[in-house]
Design a protein around this motif. Structure first.
Motif, PDB file in Angstrom:
ATOM      1  N   TYR A   1       0.819  -1.221   0.000  1.00 52.39           N
ATOM      2  CA  TYR A   1       0.000   0.000   0.000  1.00 52.39           C
ATOM      3  C   TYR A   1       0.854   1.273   0.000  1.00 52.39           C
ATOM      4  O   TYR A   1       0.592   2.203  -0.770  1.00 52.39           O
ATOM      5  CB  TYR A   1      -0.918   0.004   1.222  1.00 52.39           C
ATOM      6  CG  TYR A   1      -1.943   1.111   1.196  1.00 52.39           C
ATOM      7  CD1 TYR A   1      -3.129   0.973   0.486  1.00 52.39           C
ATOM      8  CD2 TYR A   1      -1.717   2.303   1.879  1.00 52.39           C
ATOM      9  CE1 TYR A   1      -4.065   1.994   0.455  1.00 52.39           C
ATOM     10  CE2 TYR A   1      -2.656   3.332   1.849  1.00 52.39           C
ATOM     11  CZ  TYR A   1      -3.817   3.160   1.137  1.00 52.39           C
ATOM     12  OH  TYR A   1      -4.749   4.185   1.102  1.00 52.39           O
ATOM     13  N   ASP A   2       1.867   1.308   0.859  1.00 54.70           N
ATOM     14  CA  ASP A   2       2.650   2.536   1.019  1.00 54.70           C
ATOM     15  C   ASP A   2       3.842   2.625   0.084  1.00 54.70           C
ATOM     16  O   ASP A   2       4.330   3.736  -0.187  1.00 54.70           O
ATOM     17  CB  ASP A   2       3.148   2.656   2.467  1.00 54.70           C
ATOM     18  CG  ASP A   2       2.020   2.936   3.438  1.00 54.70           C
ATOM     19  OD1 ASP A   2       1.041   3.582   3.026  1.00 54.70           O
ATOM     20  OD2 ASP A   2       2.114   2.502   4.602  1.00 54.70           O
ATOM     21  N   ARG A   3       4.331   1.499  -0.406  1.00 53.39           N
ATOM     22  CA  ARG A   3       5.517   1.516  -1.266  1.00 53.39           C
ATOM     23  C   ARG A   3       5.285   0.686  -2.526  1.00 53.39           C
ATOM     24  O   ARG A   3       5.982  -0.305  -2.774  1.00 53.39           O
ATOM     25  CB  ARG A   3       6.730   0.994  -0.487  1.00 53.39           C
ATOM     26  CG  ARG A   3       7.167   1.926   0.639  1.00 53.39           C
ATOM     27  CD  ARG A   3       8.232   1.316   1.516  1.00 53.39           C
ATOM     28  NE  ARG A   3       7.671   0.274   2.381  1.00 53.39           N
ATOM     29  CZ  ARG A   3       7.031   0.505   3.512  1.00 53.39           C
ATOM     30  NH1 ARG A   3       6.845   1.738   3.929  1.00 53.39           N
ATOM     31  NH2 ARG A   3       6.555  -0.481   4.249  1.00 53.39           N
ATOM     32  N   PRO A   4       4.284   1.071  -3.336  1.00 55.72           N
ATOM     33  CA  PRO A   4       4.014   0.315  -4.566  1.00 55.72           C
ATOM     34  C   PRO A   4       5.221   0.361  -5.505  1.00 55.72           C
ATOM     35  O   PRO A   4       5.853   1.404  -5.676  1.00 55.72           O
ATOM     36  CB  PRO A   4       2.803   1.037  -5.172  1.00 55.72           C
ATOM     37  CG  PRO A   4       2.850   2.421  -4.589  1.00 55.72           C
ATOM     38  CD  PRO A   4       3.408   2.262  -3.208  1.00 55.72           C
TER      39      PRO A   4
ATOM     40  N   VAL B   1       0.382  -1.292  -9.507  1.00 56.71           N
ATOM     41  CA  VAL B   1       0.131  -1.581  -8.094  1.00 56.71           C
ATOM     42  C   VAL B   1      -0.397  -0.339  -7.387  1.00 56.71           C
ATOM     43  O   VAL B   1      -1.347  -0.411  -6.603  1.00 56.71           O
ATOM     44  CB  VAL B   1       1.401  -2.109  -7.402  1.00 56.71           C
ATOM     45  CG1 VAL B   1       1.170  -2.290  -5.906  1.00 56.71           C
ATOM     46  CG2 VAL B   1       1.836  -3.426  -8.029  1.00 56.71           C
ATOM     47  N   ALA B   2       0.184   0.817  -7.683  1.00 55.82           N
ATOM     48  CA  ALA B   2      -0.255   2.056  -7.049  1.00 55.82           C
ATOM     49  C   ALA B   2      -1.708   2.371  -7.383  1.00 55.82           C
ATOM     50  O   ALA B   2      -2.455   2.878  -6.543  1.00 55.82           O
ATOM     51  CB  ALA B   2       0.640   3.210  -7.493  1.00 55.82           C
ATOM     52  N   GLU B   3      -2.131   2.079  -8.604  1.00 57.92           N
ATOM     53  CA  GLU B   3      -3.496   2.383  -9.019  1.00 57.92           C
ATOM     54  C   GLU B   3      -4.483   1.318  -8.570  1.00 57.92           C
ATOM     55  O   GLU B   3      -5.629   1.627  -8.241  1.00 57.92           O
ATOM     56  CB  GLU B   3      -3.559   2.532 -10.543  1.00 57.92           C
ATOM     57  CG  GLU B   3      -2.851   3.772 -11.069  1.00 57.92           C
ATOM     58  CD  GLU B   3      -3.028   3.945 -12.559  1.00 57.92           C
ATOM     59  OE1 GLU B   3      -2.841   2.957 -13.294  1.00 57.92           O
ATOM     60  OE2 GLU B   3      -3.356   5.064 -12.991  1.00 57.92           O
ATOM     61  N   PHE B   4      -4.057   0.048  -8.543  1.00 56.21           N
ATOM     62  CA  PHE B   4      -4.989  -1.042  -8.245  1.00 56.21           C
ATOM     63  C   PHE B   4      -5.241  -1.201  -6.758  1.00 56.21           C
ATOM     64  O   PHE B   4      -6.362  -1.472  -6.328  1.00 56.21           O
ATOM     65  CB  PHE B   4      -4.469  -2.362  -8.828  1.00 56.21           C
ATOM     66  CG  PHE B   4      -5.450  -3.495  -8.674  1.00 56.21           C
ATOM     67  CD1 PHE B   4      -6.554  -3.600  -9.505  1.00 56.21           C
ATOM     68  CD2 PHE B   4      -5.280  -4.451  -7.687  1.00 56.21           C
ATOM     69  CE1 PHE B   4      -7.468  -4.618  -9.348  1.00 56.21           C
ATOM     70  CE2 PHE B   4      -6.193  -5.483  -7.521  1.00 56.21           C
ATOM     71  CZ  PHE B   4      -7.287  -5.567  -8.371  1.00 56.21           C
TER      72      PHE B   4
ATOM     73  N   GLU C   1       5.604  10.740   1.150  1.00 58.01           N
ATOM     74  CA  GLU C   1       4.443   9.971   0.694  1.00 58.01           C
ATOM     75  C   GLU C   1       4.239  10.067  -0.818  1.00 58.01           C
ATOM     76  O   GLU C   1       3.353   9.427  -1.361  1.00 58.01           O
ATOM     77  CB  GLU C   1       3.182  10.446   1.408  1.00 58.01           C
ATOM     78  CG  GLU C   1       3.200  10.287   2.918  1.00 58.01           C
ATOM     79  CD  GLU C   1       3.120   8.837   3.346  1.00 58.01           C
ATOM     80  OE1 GLU C   1       2.830   7.971   2.497  1.00 58.01           O
ATOM     81  OE2 GLU C   1       3.349   8.558   4.543  1.00 58.01           O
ATOM     82  N   SER C   2       5.019  10.887  -1.494  1.00 51.59           N
ATOM     83  CA  SER C   2       4.881  11.042  -2.944  1.00 51.59           C
ATOM     84  C   SER C   2       5.534   9.880  -3.673  1.00 51.59           C
ATOM     85  O   SER C   2       6.615   9.413  -3.285  1.00 51.59           O
ATOM     86  CB  SER C   2       5.529  12.353  -3.401  1.00 51.59           C
ATOM     87  OG  SER C   2       4.931  13.462  -2.775  1.00 51.59           O
ATOM     88  N   ARG C   3       4.880   9.409  -4.723  1.00 60.05           N
ATOM     89  CA  ARG C   3       5.441   8.375  -5.592  1.00 60.05           C
ATOM     90  C   ARG C   3       5.343   8.867  -7.025  1.00 60.05           C
ATOM     91  O   ARG C   3       4.333   9.477  -7.414  1.00 60.05           O
ATOM     92  CB  ARG C   3       4.681   7.058  -5.460  1.00 60.05           C
ATOM     93  CG  ARG C   3       4.741   6.435  -4.065  1.00 60.05           C
ATOM     94  CD  ARG C   3       6.136   5.898  -3.768  1.00 60.05           C
ATOM     95  NE  ARG C   3       6.216   5.294  -2.438  1.00 60.05           N
ATOM     96  CZ  ARG C   3       6.531   5.949  -1.331  1.00 60.05           C
ATOM     97  NH1 ARG C   3       6.775   7.244  -1.382  1.00 60.05           N
ATOM     98  NH2 ARG C   3       6.600   5.331  -0.177  1.00 60.05           N
ATOM     99  N   VAL C   4       6.371   8.615  -7.814  1.00 62.24           N
ATOM    100  CA  VAL C   4       6.405   9.067  -9.200  1.00 62.24           C
ATOM    101  C   VAL C   4       6.522   7.859 -10.117  1.00 62.24           C
ATOM    102  O   VAL C   4       7.396   6.998  -9.923  1.00 62.24           O
ATOM    103  CB  VAL C   4       7.576  10.030  -9.443  1.00 62.24           C
ATOM    104  CG1 VAL C   4       7.662  10.424 -10.918  1.00 62.24           C
ATOM    105  CG2 VAL C   4       7.445  11.270  -8.565  1.00 62.24           C
ATOM    106  N   PHE C   5       5.636   7.797 -11.117  1.00 59.59           N
ATOM    107  CA  PHE C   5       5.648   6.687 -12.073  1.00 59.59           C
ATOM    108  C   PHE C   5       5.528   7.237 -13.485  1.00 59.59           C
ATOM    109  O   PHE C   5       4.918   8.296 -13.716  1.00 59.59           O
ATOM    110  CB  PHE C   5       4.503   5.703 -11.815  1.00 59.59           C
ATOM    111  CG  PHE C   5       4.614   4.984 -10.498  1.00 59.59           C
ATOM    112  CD1 PHE C   5       5.512   3.935 -10.339  1.00 59.59           C
ATOM    113  CD2 PHE C   5       3.833   5.358  -9.407  1.00 59.59           C
ATOM    114  CE1 PHE C   5       5.640   3.290  -9.125  1.00 59.59           C
ATOM    115  CE2 PHE C   5       3.938   4.717  -8.204  1.00 59.59           C
ATOM    116  CZ  PHE C   5       4.856   3.665  -8.055  1.00 59.59           C
ATOM    117  N   ALA C   6       6.107   6.502 -14.422  1.00 67.31           N
ATOM    118  CA  ALA C   6       6.041   6.910 -15.828  1.00 67.31           C
ATOM    119  C   ALA C   6       4.604   6.932 -16.307  1.00 67.31           C
ATOM    120  O   ALA C   6       3.794   6.097 -15.928  1.00 67.31           O
ATOM    121  CB  ALA C   6       6.878   5.960 -16.686  1.00 67.31           C
ATOM    122  N   ARG C   7       4.308   7.895 -17.145  1.00 65.93           N
ATOM    123  CA  ARG C   7       2.967   8.027 -17.709  1.00 65.93           C
ATOM    124  C   ARG C   7       2.763   6.943 -18.757  1.00 65.93           C
ATOM    125  O   ARG C   7       3.657   6.645 -19.557  1.00 65.93           O
ATOM    126  CB  ARG C   7       2.808   9.407 -18.315  1.00 65.93           C
ATOM    127  CG  ARG C   7       1.386   9.803 -18.661  1.00 65.93           C
ATOM    128  CD  ARG C   7       1.359  11.277 -19.021  1.00 65.93           C
ATOM    129  NE  ARG C   7       1.833  12.090 -17.897  1.00 65.93           N
ATOM    130  CZ  ARG C   7       2.447  13.267 -18.029  1.00 65.93           C
ATOM    131  NH1 ARG C   7       2.689  13.752 -19.238  1.00 65.93           N
ATOM    132  NH2 ARG C   7       2.839  13.927 -16.947  1.00 65.93           N
TER     133      ARG C   7
END
Length: 349
Positions: A222-225, A230-233, A340-346
């Protein structure tokens, strides 16, 4: 080697890849969820483990012995189907006894173990009823008792709570987890419901397109997808497009944010990790901040969802019930710990 090992499992149906190189280690007594959307390969993986589907490649080992080609009836695994698969013409007791009768267990021993199983799932005294005379929750308990009475090496649960209403499903989650812990039985639980996975299992394997995208404990998932999927699901997340200026500085809603991001990336933040403060309140060290205006708020019981709009986008903040909520149209600041911010490729359109 762990108690249960899945190594490089693959399964195709024609040109479709159902399971693609799945490897998983499960310790004895551990409960692991296979979590993912429909079509991700979780049930096919479970059925290969049970011996109901033969893998095209890969190996399965149990307690140090390879069982990849062993017939289902020789694997000593208890399987609880989504539909329960109870025999309507047999009594509850006979349904539970079925696996023992097939194994040639003595009649007196069957009677003793069936009584124990009925007591375990809180159905003592209902052994002579037929399945149609039971509620959905009671039928689910009968299916669980039938799987447990054979004293399996591994318990397999295939979406076994999906046919229950929300309140009963919540009660059964805790009941099944309690039984699993008390027996110390190794368990794999297939589900698309993230709450079930988070509350019923020691670890979660999130599956996506036939592969395991991430495996870990509930807090890790949950906190470290590990991936955007995983972050979206798992859980809810605000997805905020990141812009970069000519100097490479990152911003969201045309407001600078302390994030390191490449081109074509999005910022993910959980609504529960954010809070709303007055625009005039200074930002503490290690905090991120955006300003916008309250579009609307929705009371949902234990919290209030506040929709904030700004810079051509929107985000949701979950605030505890009972505290003052800014009025619609009010200018506010939304703050959260930068960690708490996570960055993922678009993703490509």
């Amino acid at each position: 080697m762990s108690y249960l090992e899945l190594a490089g499992l693959q399964k195709r149906y024609g040109n479709s890849v159902a399971v693609d190189d799945v490897s998983l280690s499960v310790e004895q007594g551990e409960a692991v969820a296979l979590l993912g959307p429909s079509g991700c390969g979780k049930t096919t993986t479970l059925r290969m483990l049970a011996g109901l589907v033969a893998p095209d490649h890969g190996a399965i080992s149990l307690d140090g012995a390879e069982i990849t080609r062993l017939p289902a009836h020789r694997r000593n695994m208890g399987y609880v189907f989504q539909s329960y698969a109870l025999f309507p013409h047999l009594s509850v007791a006979r349904n539970i006894a079925f696996g023992l009768e097939e194994r040639g267990v003595a009649r007196q021993e069957i009677a003793r173990r069936v009584d124990e199983a009925l007591a375990l799932v809180r159905l003592a005294g209902l052994g002579q009823r037929r399945p149609k005379e039971l509620s959905g929750g009671q039928q689910q308990r009968v299916a669980l008792a039938r799987a447990l009475v054979i004293q399996p090496s591994v318990l397999l649960l295939d979406e076994s709570l999906s046919n229950l209403d929300a309140k009963l499903r919540d009660a059964m989650r805790h009941e099944i987890r309690s039984i699993q812990r008390s027996l110390g039985i190794t368990t794999l639980f297939v589900t698309h419901d993230q709450v079930e996975a988070l509350t019923m299992c020691d670890r979660i394997a999130v599956m996506h397109r036939g592969r395991i995208a991430q495996i870990g404990g509930a807090e890790d998932i949950y906190d470290r997808p590990a991936t955007r999927f995983v972050a979206e699901f798992v859980g809810r997340a605000n997805v905020l497009p990141i812009q970069r200026d000519t100097q490479g500085r990152a911003s969201v809603w045309e407001q600078a944010l302390p994030v390191e991001a490449a081109m074509n990336t999005d910022l993910f933040v959980r609504p529960q990790r954010m809070r709303i403060v007055p625009v005039s309140e200074p930002v503490g060290e290690g905090m991120a901040r955006l300003t916008g205006r309250v579009l609307r708020s929705v009371f949902v019981g234990d919290h209030v969802e506040v929709l904030v709009e700004g810079g051509g986008g929107q985000l949701t903040v979950e605030m505890p019930s009972g505290i003052a909520i800014p009025a619609e149209g009010a200018e506010v600041a939304v703050v959260w710990p930068h960690a708490e911010s996570r960055v993922f490729a678009r993703e490509a359109p």
